[in-house]
Design an enzyme around this catalytic site. Structure first.
Site, PDB file in Angstrom:
ATOM      1  CG  HIS A  39      34.609  49.297  20.014  1.00  0.00           C
ATOM      2  ND1 HIS A  39      35.867  49.857  20.143  1.00  0.00           N
ATOM      3  CD2 HIS A  39      34.798  48.090  19.436  1.00  0.00           C
ATOM      4  CE1 HIS A  39      36.766  49.028  19.624  1.00  0.00           C
ATOM      5  NE2 HIS A  39      36.146  47.954  19.205  1.00  0.00           N
ATOM      6  CG  ASP A  41      34.714  50.203  27.240  1.00  0.00           C
ATOM      7  OD1 ASP A  41      34.754  50.577  26.042  1.00  0.00           O
ATOM      8  OD2 ASP A  41      35.670  49.652  27.808  1.00  0.00           O
ATOM      9  N   GLY A 130      41.899  38.397  23.883  1.00  0.00           N
ATOM     10  CA  GLY A 130      40.754  39.273  24.129  1.00  0.00           C
ATOM     11  C   GLY A 130      39.884  38.770  25.264  1.00  0.00           C
ATOM     12  CB  SER A 134      45.730  42.250  31.433  1.00  0.00           C
ATOM     13  OG  SER A 134      44.564  42.780  30.840  1.00  0.00           O
ATOM     14  CG  ASP A 178      38.492  43.985  30.146  1.00  0.00           C
ATOM     15  OD1 ASP A 178      37.361  43.895  29.643  1.00  0.00           O
ATOM     16  OD2 ASP A 178      39.523  44.235  29.499  1.00  0.00           O
TER      17      ASP A 178
HETATM   18  P1  ADP Z   1      44.356  40.046  27.418  1.00  0.00           P
HETATM   19  O1  ADP Z   1      44.068  40.796  28.686  1.00  0.00           O
HETATM   20  O2  ADP Z   1      43.286  40.200  26.413  1.00  0.00           O
HETATM   21  O3  ADP Z   1      44.678  38.601  27.653  1.00  0.00           O
HETATM   22  P2  ADP Z   1      46.560  41.836  27.396  1.00  0.00           P
HETATM   23  O4  ADP Z   1      47.581  42.193  26.384  1.00  0.00           O
HETATM   24  O5  ADP Z   1      45.733  42.913  27.969  1.00  0.00           O
HETATM   25  O6  ADP Z   1      45.653  40.684  26.769  1.00  0.00           O
HETATM   26  O7  ADP Z   1      47.285  41.134  28.619  1.00  0.00           O
HETATM   27  C1  ADP Z   1      48.153  40.048  28.388  1.00  0.00           C
HETATM   28  C2  ADP Z   1      49.420  40.256  29.206  1.00  0.00           C
HETATM   29  O8  ADP Z   1      49.094  40.116  30.616  1.00  0.00           O
HETATM   30  C3  ADP Z   1      50.461  39.198  28.957  1.00  0.00           C
HETATM   31  O9  ADP Z   1      51.261  39.554  27.870  1.00  0.00           O
HETATM   32  C4  ADP Z   1      51.246  39.205  30.258  1.00  0.00           C
HETATM   33  O10 ADP Z   1      52.140  40.291  30.301  1.00  0.00           O
HETATM   34  C5  ADP Z   1      50.162  39.492  31.279  1.00  0.00           C
HETATM   35  N1  ADP Z   1      49.649  38.256  31.907  1.00  0.00           N
HETATM   36  C6  ADP Z   1      48.364  37.844  31.926  1.00  0.00           C
HETATM   37  N2  ADP Z   1      48.227  36.705  32.639  1.00  0.00           N
HETATM   38  C7  ADP Z   1      49.452  36.392  33.093  1.00  0.00           C
HETATM   39  C8  ADP Z   1      49.979  35.337  33.902  1.00  0.00           C
HETATM   40  N3  ADP Z   1      49.217  34.361  34.397  1.00  0.00           N
HETATM   41  N4  ADP Z   1      51.310  35.356  34.166  1.00  0.00           N
HETATM   42  C9  ADP Z   1      52.095  36.327  33.675  1.00  0.00           C
HETATM   43  N5  ADP Z   1      51.651  37.328  32.924  1.00  0.00           N
HETATM   44  C10 ADP Z   1      50.353  37.379  32.626  1.00  0.00           C
HETATM   45 MG    MG Z   2      43.838  42.905  28.802  1.00  0.00          MG
END
Ligand code: ADP
Ligand code: MG
Length: 393
Positions: A39, A41, A130, A134, A178
């Protein structure tokens, strides 16, 4: 060979099955954990993430007709078929494809000569834990497009484009950590990132070489109050900075903290944000202290700083939850050197620093504590500081 290199041929084979042609190449980008600096950033402060061995792979080939086709082994629903000149922010039902499509959109917005492409993804980054799946998805896409269209972009620029994709296209107000971690980390190091100056430095963190392990404990819970609480904390920090007459809480030095708290205490409309300020100021200082230990070759000395960081997030910033607190409590009671929640909080993951010889016992103690509390069994794995995004083949 790393797991990522093993997965490359599989990703290429899957690309052929989906699109009926060879990919031009395969690119990888890792998930990350933040060692410390939570927290901070959005307060222009300091963070210290490291890349995980878990990666998202993108097999890709360019197209000349302006069509963008996206497919993921980790998502249902088949191939997503888009036209790059029709991409618009916040597509209502785009789902996961908004992340890579957003990268293409952000590149075009920046005036970069990026065309259509076929992309297929495979990933070992747990989603929604976490660990920033993404950003791994975005940065793998950005690096693939950078190579396919010979854009020659620097790593920091790729990270900025990926962040813009997530902020402005997907609509998630994330910071720059990230994407920078996914783009810029190197093996055997943590990445010190100054989120105001956008400068970064590799800090030695050779866990295997030191006989240490960093366990990641995914609690597998995500409490619903997370999103609203994030916005509330963020607004509270901005209110505090305004009241203190600084651009951001980064500008309050540790020595100025008592005075800053006294000033806030005297103003009824901002008295409530004192704990937020205390967390941000002490957390930035803890990042500096952790870096000093690592630079001095004393990685074990960071343990108490990690645990102090957790207490600050739990008591002052109030973003922990019973599951995260239990990880820290059970791990430190079982002999861990230090432990803290990592990421935004209200669930997600914790990191635990342990002597190699204690890793199994500490992991078992955490798992047993979860069972005794009646919680879902946590998922444990090891975070070996790994490479940032790279081309595999
Ligand atoms: P985090 O980044 O912490 O894992 P987020 O909610 O920011 O969580 O991102 C997760 C989302 O990113 C998933 O719900 C999906 O929509 C997308 N995502 C991440 N990796 C993939 C992947 N390999 N294939 C498809 N979608 C993905
Ligand atoms: Mg994310």
């Amino acid at each position: 060979m790393t797991d990522t290199e093993h997965a490359a041929p599989r990703t290429a084979v899957a690309f052929r099955e989906v699109y009926g042609a060879e990919p031009t190449g395969v690119w990888a980008a890792p998930g990350r954990v933040n060692l410390i600096g939570e927290h901070t950033d959005y307060n222009d402060g300091f963070v210290l993430p490291l890349a995980l061995p878990h990666t998202t792979l993108a097999a890709a080939a360019p197209r000349t007709d302006g069509v963008l086709r996206l497919h993921s082994g980790g998502a249902d629903g088949g191939v997503v078929d888009l036209r790059i000149d029709e991409l618009r922010p916040a597509p209502p039902q785009a789902g996961w494809a908004a992340y890579p499509a957003g990268v293409v959109w952000a590149m075009r917005e920046a005036g970069l000569p990026v065309g259509g492409a076929d992309l297929h993804y495979e990933s070992t980054v747990p989603t929604g834990a976490g660990l920033s799946s993404s950003a791994a998805l975005e940065v793998a896409t950005a690096l693939a497009l950078d190579d396919l269209f010979a854009l020659g972009l620097e790593r920091q620029r790729l990270a900025r484009i990926a962040q813009r994709a997530e902020n402005a296209f997907v609509g998630v107000p994330c910071g720059i950590m990230d994407q920078t971690a996914a783009a810029c980390c190197t093996e055997g190091h943590a990445l010190f990132l100054d989120t105001r100056e956008l400068t970064h430095r590799q800090v030695p963190f050779d866990l295997p070489g030191e006989g240490l392990r960093l366990l990641v404990v995914d609690t597998r819970v995500k409490h619903a109050l997370g999103d609203g609480a994030y916005a509330e904390r963020r607004a509270g920090c901005e209110r505090a900075a305004r009241a203190l007459g600084v651009r951001a809480l980064r500008d309050v030095a540790p020595a100025q903290l008592p005075d800053a708290l006294a000033r806030l205490a005297g103003a009824p409309d901002v008295a409530d944000v004192q704990p937020l300020v205390r967390h941000v100021v002490t957390e930035n200082h803890r990042v500096a202290e952790v870096i000093a230990c690592l630079d001095a070759g004393r990685p074990r000395a960071i343990g108490p700083l990690l645990t102090a960081g957790h207490a600050s997030l739990r008591d002052d910033f109030a973003v922990s939850c019973p599951e995260l607190d239990l990880v820290v409590e059970a791990a430190t009671a079982a002999g861990a050197l230090g432990a803290r929640m990592t990421g935004g909080g209200f669930g997600g993951s914790a990191v635990v620093l342990v002597e190699e010889a204690d890793a199994v016992a500490v992991g078992a103690a955490v798992t047993e504590a979860f069972a005794a509390a009646g919680y879902t069994a946590p998922r444990l794995f090891e975070a070996v500081p790994s490479a940032g995004a790279h081309r595999i083949r």
